[in-house]
Design an enzyme around this catalytic site. Structure first.
Site, mmCIF file in Angstrom:
data_model
loop_
_atom_site.group_PDB
_atom_site.id
_atom_site.type_symbol
_atom_site.label_atom_id
_atom_site.label_comp_id
_atom_site.label_asym_id
_atom_site.label_seq_id
_atom_site.Cartn_x
_atom_site.Cartn_y
_atom_site.Cartn_z
ATOM 1 N N ASP A 120 0.779 -1.240 0.000
ATOM 2 C CA ASP A 120 0.000 0.000 0.000
ATOM 3 C C ASP A 120 0.808 1.287 0.000
ATOM 4 N N CYS B 3 -15.971 -6.886 -16.058
ATOM 5 C CA CYS B 3 -17.265 -6.626 -15.413
ATOM 6 C C CYS B 3 -18.441 -6.701 -16.396
ATOM 7 N N CYS C 15 -22.174 -4.778 -16.392
ATOM 8 C CA CYS C 15 -22.605 -4.375 -15.035
ATOM 9 C C CYS C 15 -22.039 -3.010 -14.649
ATOM 10 N N CYS D 92 -22.120 -0.546 -9.351
ATOM 11 C CA CYS D 92 -21.304 0.257 -8.419
ATOM 12 C C CYS D 92 -21.356 1.745 -8.770
ATOM 13 N N CYS E 160 -22.907 4.734 -5.705
ATOM 14 C CA CYS E 160 -22.084 5.655 -4.908
ATOM 15 C C CYS E 160 -22.890 6.901 -4.520
ATOM 16 N N CYS F 213 -14.881 10.869 -3.040
ATOM 17 C CA CYS F 213 -14.933 9.510 -2.471
ATOM 18 C C CYS F 213 -14.997 9.583 -0.934
ATOM 19 N N CYS G 153 -15.276 3.613 3.264
ATOM 20 C CA CYS G 153 -16.578 3.333 2.675
ATOM 21 C C CYS G 153 -16.448 2.063 1.849
ATOM 22 N N CYS H 271 -19.332 0.844 -2.897
ATOM 23 C CA CYS H 271 -19.132 0.360 -4.275
ATOM 24 C C CYS H 271 -18.654 -1.091 -4.299
ATOM 25 N N CYS I 222 -21.374 -4.967 -5.370
ATOM 26 C CA CYS I 222 -20.788 -5.705 -6.499
ATOM 27 C C CYS I 222 -21.210 -7.182 -6.452
HETATM 28 C C1 B12 Z 1 -4.490 6.551 -3.350
HETATM 29 C C2 B12 Z 1 -5.274 5.346 -2.884
HETATM 30 C C3 B12 Z 1 -6.582 5.541 -2.464
HETATM 31 C C4 B12 Z 1 -7.280 6.892 -2.564
HETATM 32 C C5 B12 Z 1 -7.605 7.212 -4.011
HETATM 33 C C6 B12 Z 1 -8.185 6.077 -4.798
HETATM 34 C C7 B12 Z 1 -7.768 6.119 -6.258
HETATM 35 N N1 B12 Z 1 -8.330 6.938 -7.088
HETATM 36 O O1 B12 Z 1 -6.879 5.410 -6.637
HETATM 37 C C8 B12 Z 1 -8.507 6.708 -1.632
HETATM 38 C C9 B12 Z 1 -8.157 7.229 -0.253
HETATM 39 C C10 B12 Z 1 -9.818 7.346 -2.069
HETATM 40 C C11 B12 Z 1 -8.601 5.178 -1.578
HETATM 41 C C12 B12 Z 1 -9.766 4.507 -1.268
HETATM 42 C C13 B12 Z 1 -9.858 3.122 -1.159
HETATM 43 N N2 B12 Z 1 -8.822 2.262 -1.168
HETATM 44 CO CO1 B12 Z 1 -7.028 2.760 -1.708
HETATM 45 N N3 B12 Z 1 -5.262 3.028 -2.357
HETATM 46 C C14 B12 Z 1 -4.669 4.068 -2.872
HETATM 47 C C15 B12 Z 1 -3.253 3.706 -3.348
HETATM 48 C C16 B12 Z 1 -2.247 4.212 -2.317
HETATM 49 C C17 B12 Z 1 -2.889 4.220 -4.746
HETATM 50 C C18 B12 Z 1 -3.953 3.933 -5.818
HETATM 51 C C19 B12 Z 1 -3.599 4.532 -7.166
HETATM 52 O O2 B12 Z 1 -2.527 4.312 -7.700
HETATM 53 N N4 B12 Z 1 -4.519 5.276 -7.727
HETATM 54 C C20 B12 Z 1 -4.356 5.920 -9.036
HETATM 55 C C21 B12 Z 1 -5.514 5.560 -9.945
HETATM 56 C C22 B12 Z 1 -5.406 6.249 -11.282
HETATM 57 O O3 B12 Z 1 -5.394 4.179 -10.126
HETATM 58 P P1 B12 Z 1 -6.649 3.217 -10.225
HETATM 59 O O4 B12 Z 1 -7.898 3.890 -9.806
HETATM 60 O O5 B12 Z 1 -6.296 1.927 -9.554
HETATM 61 O O6 B12 Z 1 -6.717 3.052 -11.828
HETATM 62 C C23 B12 Z 1 -6.296 1.897 -12.494
HETATM 63 C C24 B12 Z 1 -7.446 1.156 -13.175
HETATM 64 O O7 B12 Z 1 -8.661 1.837 -12.977
HETATM 65 C C25 B12 Z 1 -7.018 1.024 -14.603
HETATM 66 N N5 B12 Z 1 -7.855 1.628 -15.605
HETATM 67 C C26 B12 Z 1 -7.994 2.927 -15.883
HETATM 68 N N6 B12 Z 1 -8.808 3.100 -16.925
HETATM 69 C C27 B12 Z 1 -9.180 1.867 -17.352
HETATM 70 C C28 B12 Z 1 -10.006 1.453 -18.388
HETATM 71 C C29 B12 Z 1 -10.222 0.088 -18.587
HETATM 72 C C30 B12 Z 1 -11.104 -0.339 -19.693
HETATM 73 C C31 B12 Z 1 -9.620 -0.862 -17.717
HETATM 74 C C32 B12 Z 1 -9.851 -2.320 -17.903
HETATM 75 C C33 B12 Z 1 -8.780 -0.438 -16.659
HETATM 76 C C34 B12 Z 1 -8.584 0.922 -16.505
HETATM 77 O O8 B12 Z 1 -5.736 1.614 -14.737
HETATM 78 C C35 B12 Z 1 -5.423 2.414 -13.647
HETATM 79 C C36 B12 Z 1 -3.936 2.319 -13.326
HETATM 80 O O9 B12 Z 1 -3.569 0.999 -13.001
HETATM 81 C C37 B12 Z 1 -3.336 2.118 -3.349
HETATM 82 C C38 B12 Z 1 -2.039 1.401 -2.923
HETATM 83 C C39 B12 Z 1 -1.000 1.428 -3.998
HETATM 84 N N7 B12 Z 1 0.235 1.681 -3.608
HETATM 85 O O10 B12 Z 1 -1.269 1.193 -5.161
HETATM 86 C C40 B12 Z 1 -4.497 1.812 -2.362
HETATM 87 C C41 B12 Z 1 -5.457 0.676 -2.732
HETATM 88 C C42 B12 Z 1 -5.834 0.856 -4.184
HETATM 89 N N8 B12 Z 1 -6.630 0.943 -1.896
HETATM 90 C C43 B12 Z 1 -7.233 -0.104 -1.476
HETATM 91 C C44 B12 Z 1 -8.443 -0.109 -0.738
HETATM 92 C C45 B12 Z 1 -8.828 -1.389 -0.028
HETATM 93 C C46 B12 Z 1 -9.246 1.036 -0.698
HETATM 94 C C47 B12 Z 1 -10.699 1.146 -0.192
HETATM 95 C C48 B12 Z 1 -11.572 -0.068 -0.502
HETATM 96 C C49 B12 Z 1 -10.678 1.433 1.338
HETATM 97 C C50 B12 Z 1 -12.049 1.684 1.952
HETATM 98 N N9 B12 Z 1 -12.825 0.648 2.235
HETATM 99 O O11 B12 Z 1 -12.417 2.798 2.219
HETATM 100 C C51 B12 Z 1 -11.164 2.420 -0.956
HETATM 101 C C52 B12 Z 1 -11.762 2.060 -2.325
HETATM 102 C C53 B12 Z 1 -12.206 3.245 -3.119
HETATM 103 C C54 B12 Z 1 -12.282 2.912 -4.614
HETATM 104 N N10 B12 Z 1 -13.441 2.652 -5.145
HETATM 105 O O12 B12 Z 1 -11.216 2.847 -5.222
HETATM 106 C C55 B12 Z 1 -6.546 -1.376 -1.947
HETATM 107 C C56 B12 Z 1 -7.355 -1.966 -3.108
HETATM 108 C C57 B12 Z 1 -7.432 -3.467 -3.124
HETATM 109 C C58 B12 Z 1 -8.189 -3.933 -4.348
HETATM 110 N N11 B12 Z 1 -8.833 -5.068 -4.198
HETATM 111 O O13 B12 Z 1 -8.183 -3.299 -5.371
HETATM 112 C C59 B12 Z 1 -5.114 -0.808 -2.356
HETATM 113 C C60 B12 Z 1 -4.457 -1.540 -3.518
HETATM 114 C C61 B12 Z 1 -4.243 -0.923 -1.087
HETATM 115 C C62 B12 Z 1 -3.733 -2.338 -0.861
HETATM 116 N N12 B12 Z 1 -2.440 -2.548 -0.987
HETATM 117 O O14 B12 Z 1 -4.461 -3.263 -0.603
HETATM 118 N N13 B12 Z 1 -7.419 4.596 -1.934
#
Ligand code: B12
Length: 402
Positions: free
Chosen positions: A137, A191, A194, A197, A201, A217, A244, A247, A251
């Site tokens: 993380d 997905c 579907c 989610c 929200c 969020c 929270c 979402c 699922c």
């Molecule tokens: C910053 C962060 C947050 C922030 C911002 C979230 C965000 N926008 O990423 C906040 C505080 C809001 C947060 C919330 C949560 N988080 Co958080 N967070 C992180 C962190 C530190 C970085 C995430 C990141 O890089 N975000 C940048 C965005 C751009 O990345 P992304 O949303 O994942 O986007 C990817 C995909 O969507 C994909 N994508 C984009 N466009 C498209 C299009 C298509 C067609 C496809 C297929 C894919 C795709 O590519 C992107 C890059 O890989 C990670 C740990 C880490 N070091 O990675 C944990 C992490 C993501 N969090 C985690 C968790 C558990 C949560 C929460 C569930 C906690 C809670 N219960 O409140 C929530 C979930 C909210 C949600 N719906 O995401 C877990 C997720 C586990 C999992 N099963 O995915 C992580 C991995 C921590 C861990 N090591 O376990 N988090």
């Protein structure tokens, strides 16, 4: 080359539920997406989450020169939901990942043990020392992008990684190493059509599939945000006081995982191995934290009591002032007059953030006692932001009595 199955078996023996391997190539799409989201303002509020950071986190060889492989790991954390308590007192809701012990503390020693074992297992396999970098993380690593490429799961539209068997109820961790290992392939699952989610929200933080607006969020607002919660979002937050899961809870893949846990049904993961579906002790709701704590007593916690009560819990991250701010918002949303005396007490809190949100909550609950207390507080209050909150609350009360 070493046998990757032996490595995965060792991961399972340490309690990880899924282990996969990918190369240490960079993650250009993740880097591009991250930079786009930052430019669009969707990551605002996380000052450490910068474009420069993605130039490290998306390039494993910056973290470990000569990196060859990444072992990606998932640990299942869903535990049974305790029975709902209907004792008439206002209660908050805590997201599941925070019911028990802090997962960072529980995963780190497993990663360290894994790295030590790997060093022995790989002895003589590469010239020089085996090197590892461990992530869970907080490190500069893109946990989800690694997991997706290694076939540990797929990108859900709520942005979480979904896994076969456990849904998104998993924590992710990685070991980057200079050991060359055969890479697994991404899974083909997605997905489909579907979008449950996105519509579930309450703050519309998922404006499109795979896009999260961090600034809306509830997880960000209740855990990471250090200041005031935007006025327009407060009424949408219900009684959520830390994180929270909405979402995730809606699922269908996750609902199946919950059902399996209830029935203690074993899981066959990708035809690979049979897994006992047992909730983990360390993530079960602790007596001091719980899943739906009484809100009113939380308002009178001192700094020391906060530290003691949430020792080893992820809730420490919000700090006392963040948690109490969230408690005020939840009490305002619940609207129970039972909370008025405690909220009046919180108008005297040493933290302006708590005083301001207590004023908001009193304005929402209303009544003569609340109005009088707000007026008195306005006379004494010296903090400009808190004065604005009190005035806003009083204006709201006035317009309601008209
Ligand atoms: C910053 C962060 C947050 C922030 C911002 C979230 C965000 N926008 O990423 C906040 C505080 C809001 C947060 C919330 C949560 N988080 Co958080 N967070 C992180 C962190 C530190 C970085 C995430 C990141 O890089 N975000 C940048 C965005 C751009 O990345 P992304 O949303 O994942 O986007 C990817 C995909 O969507 C994909 N994508 C984009 N466009 C498209 C299009 C298509 C067609 C496809 C297929 C894919 C795709 O590519 C992107 C890059 O890989 C990670 C740990 C880490 N070091 O990675 C944990 C992490 C993501 N969090 C985690 C968790 C558990 C949560 C929460 C569930 C906690 C809670 N219960 O409140 C929530 C979930 C909210 C949600 N719906 O995401 C877990 C997720 C586990 C999992 N099963 O995915 C992580 C991995 C921590 C861990 N090591 O376990 N988090």
């Amino acid at each position: 080359m070493l046998n990757p199955l032996t490595i995965k078996e060792y991961a399972y023996s340490l309690g990880f539920d899924i282990a996969r391997i990918t190369t240490a190539d960079s993650f250009p799409i993740a880097e591009q997406v991250i930079k786009e989201r930052i430019a669009q303002g969707l990551m605002e509020g996380l000052p450490w989450f910068t474009a420069q950071r993605s130039e490290v986190s998306c390039h494993p060889d910056v973290l470990l020169p000569d990196a060859q492989s990444i072992i990606t790991l998932a640990l299942f954390y869903l535990t049974q939901q305790p029975d709902e308590i209907n004792d008439g007192t206002p209660r908050g809701r805590i997201s599941r990942y925070a019911w028990g012990d802090d997962y960072h503390e529980s995963i780190k020693p497993r990663l360290q043990q894994f790295a030590a074992w790997l060093r022995e297992y790989a002895r003589g396999e590469i010239p020089g020392e085996l090197e590892t970098r461990l992530f869970v993380d907080t490190g500069r690593m893109v946990d989800r992008a690694v997991a997706q490429r290694a076939g540990l799961g797929w990108n859900g539209k709520n942005t979480n990684i979904l896994t076969k068997g456990w849904g998104s109820w998993v924590f992710l961790a990685e070991i980057v190493t200079n050991l060359p290992l055969p890479a697994d392939k991404p899974v083909k699952t997605n997905c489909g059509s579907c979008e449950i989610c996105l519509h579930a929200c309450p703050t519309q933080a998922l404006p499109a599939p795979y896009v999260l607006d961090n600034t809306r969020c509830i997880s960000f607002l209740t855990i990471e945000l250090r200041g005031s919660i935007p006025l327009e979002l407060r009424p949408l937050m219900g009684n959520l006081i830390f994180g929270c899961d909405i979402c995730q809870e809606v699922c269908p893949v996750n609902i199946v995982a919950e059902r399996r846990l209830e029935l203690r049904q074993d899981v066959n993961v990708g035809g690979e191995r049979e897994v006992r579906f047992e909730p983990r002790l360390e993530f079960r709701p602790r007596a001091t934290v719980g899943s739906s704590p009484e809100l009113i007593p939380l308002l009178s916690l001192t700094e020391e009591q906060f530290r003691e009560r949430f020792r080893r819990s992820p809730i420490r991250r919000a700090k006392r002032r963040g948690l109490l701010r969230n408690v005020c918002v939840a009490l305002g949303n619940i609207g129970d007059p039972l909370a008025v005396p405690a909220l009046i007490g919180a108008l005297q809190d040493h933290e302006p953030l708590v005083r301001g949100h207590a004023a908001w909550a009193l304005g929402r609950i209303g009544g003569e006692e609340a109005r009088q207390a707000l007026q008195e507080a306005l006379q004494k209050e010296e903090d400009g932001e808190v004065c604005k909150e009190i005035q806003y609350a009083l204006d709201g009360l006035k317009s309601r009595t008209r």
